[in-house]
Design an enzyme around this catalytic site. Sequence first.
Site: not given
Ligand SMILES: *Cc1c(COP(=O)(O)O)cnc(C)c1O
Length: 369
Positions: A39, A137, A264, A313
């Site tokens: 991701k 979650r 800045y 930036m």
């Molecule tokens: C992002 C994510 C991971 C990966 O987590 P890491 O700690 O970077 O290995 C694993 N499981 C879920 C559900 C995630 O959202």
Amino acid sequence: MKDKSLFRAWAEVDTAAMRSNLDVVARALPGHKRMPIVKAEAYGHGLEGVVRALDDAGICFFGVATIAEAARIRDAGCQTIPFILGPCFPAEREIIVQNGWVAALSSLEELEHFESLGKLYNKPVHLHLSVDTGMGRAGLLPYDLGGIGERIRACDFVKVEGIYSHLSAASEDISFTHRQIACYELAVAHLLEQGMELTYRHLCSSAAVFNYEAPSTNMLRLGRVLYGLSPMPSPYNAQLQPTMTLYSRVTLLRTLPENHGVSYNHTYVTTAPTKVATLGIGFADGFSHYLSNNGSRIYLNGSYCPVLGRVTMDQIMVDVSHLSSVETGDIAEIMGPHVPWLELTDRAKTIPSNIVTGISSRVPRIYLP
Ligand SMILES: *Cc1c(COP(=O)(O)O)cnc(C)c1O
């Protein structure tokens, strides 16, 4: 524009190191399948370059957050099936079913909708049951699992072929993590009793892989560990290799007089004549604004050079007074062997994933052979 000599900031990505990191996990936990988490542009490494390099690495699913990411994996020509890690709203579910991707199941409402979509498209729908063991979650709560096996068995199109959960505090609260693991184990046992076939059973991601045992699991979700970072001390950490080096170039060299403000709001003012290099990287590239005025440094021509004043930036200024030789166009290491990912993380007072996912699309990625 592929000519590196024209890049002012770029990242070199070592996919061989990623494959080696996957091998480290395979040696440490034989018998576990591995799901690379790709991701957010593969944690800033660039999605297509990473999934193409890992598609034939003996892995199981690519973990993604969005269906747009899943579509890019498909379009990159990969055979590995995307697994959408979080819950999906109804219009997304339709695309998932059409494409044969694998999604999480967090509620009975989702189960019914997926079943009707399977019927509509006359396609099997492969899901992994998500159980909330404490993350708060997503997933079904453990006390909502009673009778779910029956509901799933009544489906003609939905095939629940896995079960998973997510740890919320693996690197900080060991006793709570053990409670989550126990809760997960109970859920697995309960669903197996209800006659479900759970081919994929996963709970641990990077903070847990080397440090906890979850006996019923047979798959690991690998984000940070894939990219060379284990959040917890372990005997395997030394075998993990970093996977990205971030570079930028000197665009200007000047000597500023004493008492001259830099950047800045003049949070830094020279105390003597100072040789200052301007570099072509800023917070819009992923060099966080939180790296301003906190001792952050870059590595240039064999020495560390402190960042002066605020990160802007598109540019930063660094003190190069001590360098015996420096020229416009010289290459500075912003993150890599001399300026580790964790150093930037600590200086910016953030978490590691926040540093690499912040490296923006303006930064070209070069994949090392
Ligand atoms: C992002 C994510 C991971 C990966 O987590 P890491 O700690 O970077 O290995 C694993 N499981 C879920 C559900 C995630 O959202």
